[in-house]
Motif scaffolding. Structure first.
Motif, mmCIF file in Angstrom:
data_model
loop_
_atom_site.group_PDB
_atom_site.id
_atom_site.type_symbol
_atom_site.label_atom_id
_atom_site.label_comp_id
_atom_site.label_asym_id
_atom_site.label_seq_id
_atom_site.Cartn_x
_atom_site.Cartn_y
_atom_site.Cartn_z
ATOM 1 N N SER A 101 0.846 -1.193 0.000
ATOM 2 C CA SER A 101 0.000 0.000 0.000
ATOM 3 C C SER A 101 0.875 1.234 0.000
ATOM 4 O O SER A 101 2.005 1.211 0.503
ATOM 5 N N THR A 102 0.339 2.310 -0.550
ATOM 6 C CA THR A 102 1.009 3.596 -0.437
ATOM 7 C C THR A 102 1.296 3.939 1.016
ATOM 8 O O THR A 102 2.298 4.576 1.332
ATOM 9 N N PRO B 180 -1.201 0.081 -4.002
ATOM 10 C CA PRO B 180 -2.203 1.029 -4.495
ATOM 11 C C PRO B 180 -2.375 2.233 -3.575
ATOM 12 O O PRO B 180 -2.085 2.179 -2.372
ATOM 13 N N GLY B 181 -2.863 3.313 -4.166
ATOM 14 C CA GLY B 181 -3.443 4.392 -3.388
ATOM 15 C C GLY B 181 -4.890 4.012 -3.084
ATOM 16 O O GLY B 181 -5.285 2.858 -3.219
ATOM 17 N N THR C 29 -8.410 3.137 -3.632
ATOM 18 C CA THR C 29 -9.022 2.552 -4.816
ATOM 19 C C THR C 29 -10.492 2.276 -4.542
ATOM 20 O O THR C 29 -10.861 1.858 -3.441
ATOM 21 N N HIS D 243 -4.312 12.875 -4.203
ATOM 22 C CA HIS D 243 -3.744 12.153 -5.340
ATOM 23 C C HIS D 243 -3.475 13.124 -6.487
ATOM 24 O O HIS D 243 -4.402 13.741 -7.013
ATOM 25 N N GLY E 83 -8.306 5.558 -7.529
ATOM 26 C CA GLY E 83 -8.021 4.458 -8.436
ATOM 27 C C GLY E 83 -9.239 3.584 -8.651
ATOM 28 O O GLY E 83 -10.197 3.608 -7.875
ATOM 29 N N VAL F 106 -5.569 -1.504 -10.684
ATOM 30 C CA VAL F 106 -4.697 -2.261 -9.786
ATOM 31 C C VAL F 106 -4.585 -3.708 -10.262
ATOM 32 O O VAL F 106 -3.500 -4.296 -10.261
ATOM 33 N N ALA G 185 4.137 1.022 -7.288
ATOM 34 C CA ALA G 185 3.102 1.957 -6.847
ATOM 35 C C ALA G 185 2.095 2.187 -7.964
ATOM 36 O O ALA G 185 2.458 2.568 -9.078
ATOM 37 N N ASP H 289 -0.829 4.392 -7.665
ATOM 38 C CA ASP H 289 -1.430 5.240 -6.628
ATOM 39 C C ASP H 289 -1.730 6.668 -7.065
ATOM 40 O O ASP H 289 -1.863 7.559 -6.220
ATOM 41 N N LEU I 151 0.451 9.437 -5.498
ATOM 42 C CA LEU I 151 0.386 9.809 -4.080
ATOM 43 C C LEU I 151 1.711 9.644 -3.347
ATOM 44 O O LEU I 151 2.090 10.489 -2.534
ATOM 45 N N SER I 152 2.453 8.572 -3.630
ATOM 46 C CA SER I 152 3.667 8.289 -2.853
ATOM 47 C C SER I 152 4.883 9.045 -3.334
ATOM 48 O O SER I 152 5.897 9.067 -2.614
#
Length: 258
Positions: free
Chosen positions: A145-146, A187-188, A190, A212, A218, A223, A244, A246, A249-250
């Protein structure tokens, strides 16, 4: 089919066995759909018999009930899949949970549940895959995960679990190379049934979208496409990575509104 999965995947999947834990969830069912469309022989697994049966009936794949936090049940699941398919070219763990609480609001039971559902399940899948896939080779994909990559408020427990998944990916990739590739998708936020409570109000949804850089949440299909990409034998030069997916985001700051 969802219209997006027909062209997904590689001819290398044709006739090959793939095991998807968490296969009745929003992302898992999409992964299974894409793999079935690519000709794979798919078994989905999880704890909810009714949901698994519904997805397997729709897709024409196998299903099995399994608690992914139990080493013994996961071992039995892998043995069942091997007995059915002869071998596995891939296994993915898409089981998990979401809990947003500050550390001081998190009980011991809360923490254990988050670790079990997200990290223990991932370890159990790697452990069983290492036992049965070393001779034939293949790919394992886990769900990070992010939250494990960047500091987000009220994410302490889930961040600890998902950062653990990313560390597990790197160590297992080293242990099982060159036979088994091990990667993860991070993922960010979702749009899945699991995440729905986090965007249950318009204010919460707008705040989540604003985090985001791509300006939206998402979709499960996005994903799922990344999971299938990492499972695909055509991408056999990738291991030890956490990808990632996402919306930036990250790694990217959203554009500031003036």
């Amino acid at each position: 089919m969802d219209g997006q999965s027909g062209s997904a995947g590689s001819p290398a999947f044709a006739g090959q066995g793939v095991l998807i834990i968490g296969g009745a969830g929003g992302i898992g069912a999409n992964v299974a759909e894409r793999l079935v469309a690519a000709g794979a022989r798919v078994m989905i697994a999880g704890r909810d018999e009714a949901r698994l049966a519904a997805v397997s009936s729709r897709l024409g794949c196998e299903h099995a009930v399994c608690d992914a936090t139990s080493f013994e049940q996961v071992d039995a699941l892998f043995d069942q899949a091997i007995a059915k398919f002869g071998s596995l070219v891939g296994a993915a763990n898409l089981a998990g949970s979401i809990m947003l609480k500050a550390a001081h609001q998190t009980s011991a039971a809360d923490f254990r549940s988050v670790i079990d559902q997200n990290l223990t399940s991932a370890f159990a899948i790697v452990r069983s895959a290492g036992r049965v896939m070393r001779s034939s080779g293949g790919a394992v994909v886990l769900m990070s995960s992010t939250a494990g990559e960047v500091g987000l408020p009220n994410h302490e427990a889930i961040a600890a679990a998902k950062a653990g998944v990313s560390g597990l990916v790197r160590a297992a990739a080293a242990t099982y190379a060159p036979a088994i590739r091990v990667n993860a998708v991070a993922p960010g936020l979702t749009r899945t049934p699991m995440a729905k409570p986090l965007v249950s109000s318009e204010v919460a949804e707008k705040a989540s979208i604003a985090m985001h850089p791509l300006g939206r949440l998402g979709e499960a299909a996005e994903v799922a496409a990344a999971v299938v990409f990492l499972l695909d034998p055509a991408n056999s030069w990738i291991t030890g990575q956490t990808l990632a997916v996402d919306g930036g985001l990250s790694r990217v700051r959203p554009r500031m509104k003036m």
